[in-house]
Design an enzyme around this catalytic site. Sequence first.
Site, mmCIF file in Angstrom:
data_model
loop_
_atom_site.group_PDB
_atom_site.id
_atom_site.type_symbol
_atom_site.label_atom_id
_atom_site.label_comp_id
_atom_site.label_asym_id
_atom_site.label_seq_id
_atom_site.Cartn_x
_atom_site.Cartn_y
_atom_site.Cartn_z
ATOM 1 N N ARG A 57 0.871 -1.183 0.000
ATOM 2 C CA ARG A 57 0.000 0.000 0.000
ATOM 3 C C ARG A 57 0.903 1.226 0.000
ATOM 4 O O ARG A 57 1.699 1.422 0.925
ATOM 5 C CB ARG A 57 -0.925 -0.006 1.221
ATOM 6 C CG ARG A 57 -1.911 1.167 1.294
ATOM 7 C CD ARG A 57 -2.905 0.925 2.417
ATOM 8 N NE ARG A 57 -3.860 1.997 2.607
ATOM 9 C CZ ARG A 57 -3.807 2.919 3.578
ATOM 10 N NH1 ARG A 57 -2.796 2.883 4.451
ATOM 11 N NH2 ARG A 57 -4.731 3.847 3.688
ATOM 12 N N ASN A 92 -6.952 8.084 2.779
ATOM 13 C CA ASN A 92 -6.573 7.467 4.053
ATOM 14 C C ASN A 92 -7.355 8.069 5.220
ATOM 15 O O ASN A 92 -7.474 9.295 5.337
ATOM 16 C CB ASN A 92 -5.071 7.683 4.301
ATOM 17 C CG ASN A 92 -4.602 7.054 5.591
ATOM 18 O OD1 ASN A 92 -4.582 5.840 5.717
ATOM 19 N ND2 ASN A 92 -4.231 7.884 6.563
ATOM 20 N N GLU A 93 -7.902 7.205 6.077
ATOM 21 C CA GLU A 93 -8.552 7.612 7.326
ATOM 22 C C GLU A 93 -9.305 8.933 7.161
ATOM 23 O O GLU A 93 -9.001 9.919 7.828
ATOM 24 C CB GLU A 93 -7.508 7.705 8.442
ATOM 25 C CG GLU A 93 -6.781 6.389 8.671
ATOM 26 C CD GLU A 93 -5.733 6.437 9.761
ATOM 27 O OE1 GLU A 93 -5.525 7.516 10.349
ATOM 28 O OE2 GLU A 93 -5.106 5.389 10.032
ATOM 29 N N HIS A 120 -8.620 0.059 10.108
ATOM 30 C CA HIS A 120 -7.273 0.212 10.647
ATOM 31 C C HIS A 120 -7.320 -0.146 12.127
ATOM 32 O O HIS A 120 -8.105 0.426 12.889
ATOM 33 C CB HIS A 120 -6.773 1.646 10.454
ATOM 34 C CG HIS A 120 -6.563 2.007 9.020
ATOM 35 N ND1 HIS A 120 -6.060 3.230 8.620
ATOM 36 C CD2 HIS A 120 -6.780 1.292 7.876
ATOM 37 C CE1 HIS A 120 -5.986 3.256 7.293
ATOM 38 N NE2 HIS A 120 -6.422 2.090 6.824
ATOM 39 N N TYR A 167 -5.512 -0.327 15.603
ATOM 40 C CA TYR A 167 -4.456 0.072 16.516
ATOM 41 C C TYR A 167 -4.953 -0.140 17.949
ATOM 42 O O TYR A 167 -5.556 -1.170 18.245
ATOM 43 C CB TYR A 167 -4.016 1.514 16.240
ATOM 44 C CG TYR A 167 -3.307 1.659 14.910
ATOM 45 C CD1 TYR A 167 -1.980 1.291 14.762
ATOM 46 C CD2 TYR A 167 -3.972 2.155 13.790
ATOM 47 C CE1 TYR A 167 -1.318 1.406 13.541
ATOM 48 C CE2 TYR A 167 -3.323 2.274 12.564
ATOM 49 C CZ TYR A 167 -1.998 1.905 12.450
ATOM 50 O OH TYR A 167 -1.363 2.026 11.242
ATOM 51 N N GLU A 204 -4.428 -1.190 7.739
ATOM 52 C CA GLU A 204 -3.287 -0.807 8.572
ATOM 53 C C GLU A 204 -3.470 -1.477 9.920
ATOM 54 O O GLU A 204 -4.596 -1.668 10.380
ATOM 55 C CB GLU A 204 -3.210 0.706 8.816
ATOM 56 C CG GLU A 204 -2.775 1.559 7.667
ATOM 57 C CD GLU A 204 -2.630 3.031 8.077
ATOM 58 O OE1 GLU A 204 -2.517 3.308 9.302
ATOM 59 O OE2 GLU A 204 -2.660 3.891 7.189
ATOM 60 N N TRP A 242 1.506 -1.532 9.158
ATOM 61 C CA TRP A 242 2.098 -0.184 9.160
ATOM 62 C C TRP A 242 3.375 -0.252 9.985
ATOM 63 O O TRP A 242 3.360 -0.682 11.117
ATOM 64 C CB TRP A 242 1.121 0.822 9.758
ATOM 65 C CG TRP A 242 1.656 2.213 9.650
ATOM 66 C CD1 TRP A 242 2.490 2.855 10.517
ATOM 67 C CD2 TRP A 242 1.418 3.134 8.572
ATOM 68 N NE1 TRP A 242 2.798 4.108 10.063
ATOM 69 C CE2 TRP A 242 2.147 4.311 8.874
ATOM 70 C CE3 TRP A 242 0.679 3.077 7.394
ATOM 71 C CZ2 TRP A 242 2.141 5.426 8.034
ATOM 72 C CZ3 TRP A 242 0.674 4.180 6.566
ATOM 73 C CH2 TRP A 242 1.392 5.344 6.888
#
Length: 543
Positions: free
Chosen positions: A85, A162-163, A229, A231, A258, A288
């Site tokens: 990516r 992105n995001e 994503h 996290y 991610e 990531w």
Amino acid sequence: MRSPTRSAPRLAAVLAALLGLLVPLLSFATPAQAAATGIRIQNGRLVEANGNDFVMRGVNHAHTWYPGETQSLADVKALGANTVRVVLSDGHRWTKNSAEDVASVIAQCKANRLICVLEVHDTTGYGEEAAAGTLDHAADYWIGLKDVLTGQENYVIINIGNEPWGNTDPAGWTDPTIAAVKKLRTAGFAHTIMVDAPNWGQDWQGVMRANAQTVYNADPTGNLIFSIHMYSVYDTAQEITDYLNAFVSAKLPLLVGEFGGPPDQYGDPDEDTMMAAAQQLQLGYLAWSWSGNTDPVLDLAIDFDPTRLSSWGRRIFNGANGIAATSKEATVYASGGGDTTPPTAPGTPTVSEVTSSSVKLAWGAANDGTGVTGYDVVRVSGGTESPVTSTAGTSAALTGLAPATSYTFAVYARDAAGNRSPRSGTVTVTTSSGGTSATCGVAYHVTNEWPGGFQGEIVIRNTGSSAINGWTLRWAFPDSQRISNLWGGTATQSGTDVSVTSASYTAAIAPAGSVTLGFTATKGSTNPNPAAFTLNGSTCSLT
């Protein structure tokens, strides 16, 4: 990537429980699909033009900030990735990547037999980040690249932005996302389109999860995939599996676009469950990130050097459910439209050297019509296997083993198309007793601190003239500190006394070399440093 802001950390869990009531609203219906010319969605799965499943296994690469690091594409491929990516800019916040530059990136992805996910990063955190751009602006950027992108549908996925929404009114994400998708389809794009979640990509308020079917139905081609994503919001197995299974059950395509593993001040992501669940459900994941992070704990490779993988990088590429063990190359790169023939089994391994903490193995080469690209060494225990290491050659040194312990190993071969051979015969070896003496230096640093806790780093240096093969590091905390999580080894603690044994990827320390451990811990009102460290019983100097 950016971590979310959460004033009440458990609010996400409460909302997740409430949002579980919304799962029945995720309809199983899918729109009629247009004739596909490349990678597409079929029955909720990402497939290639020939109908074969394609499961992304790869990394993110910060190309727009490091445009000279083009060797990175070859490096991640050599480590087994099938996808990269690539971070781009539409010019709103950073320097715009030109059509010529994007064409070059695509060509290099193809030369390295990688599927290329292209994303605009300027949209990150829109609504909360004042400098962020809109999805509409990103869509215009893609339309400006139409001549470059047309004809690349077999190789390129377009990640619009992105995001593209922060934590401020994330419900506003749905309509702009639909509008951007429709804008690209109206412009004639037939590519699979990827859309990221709000809440800085983490969707902790469940907006994408609740509205995914509506967004998906708005794409007349049906070639749309959602990206979550993961996290610090995803710090329990239940949160991860609930989210992924909600999409799978609804036959809505999803990948983990991610994710991170090292902890931060918001929490400790459960990367093991992320990777295991993605493998079980056959969903893609893209870690990531390759290198160049401002927070180096998230660098997979230090200074873009593939020979200097961090503990995070070793986890992603060579750990359980990692890239080396699970990645399969896109069949579009195989001659004849798809190589599905596995290599022959390698020869049974033989043992050439044994110490208390290491074993050297060698085996006979496997055969394959299109060439063997690597070998995967596994440990066999009863009816289960666990990955140990991957190598391009027919030998490997396995380190970080326990003294006086019996191990059974076997080997698989891989070809360029990702086919895996039958397993070789097994070899059983028992390590010798005893340990390796050490001449050492230790540097101990507190890298982050907050009320009641902190994050630390320990660098172990070999100051002697002989290699250290396997180690145990011991120290005593002077106050009430207690390890809660450690990477780079296995920690045990009794009272204030801490003992850490090496992991397989940190066990060997060459003369003048070093390895780095990271950890999080709780603390009291003070946080004094340990006064002394020993390595394999030898006192280390403090540096």
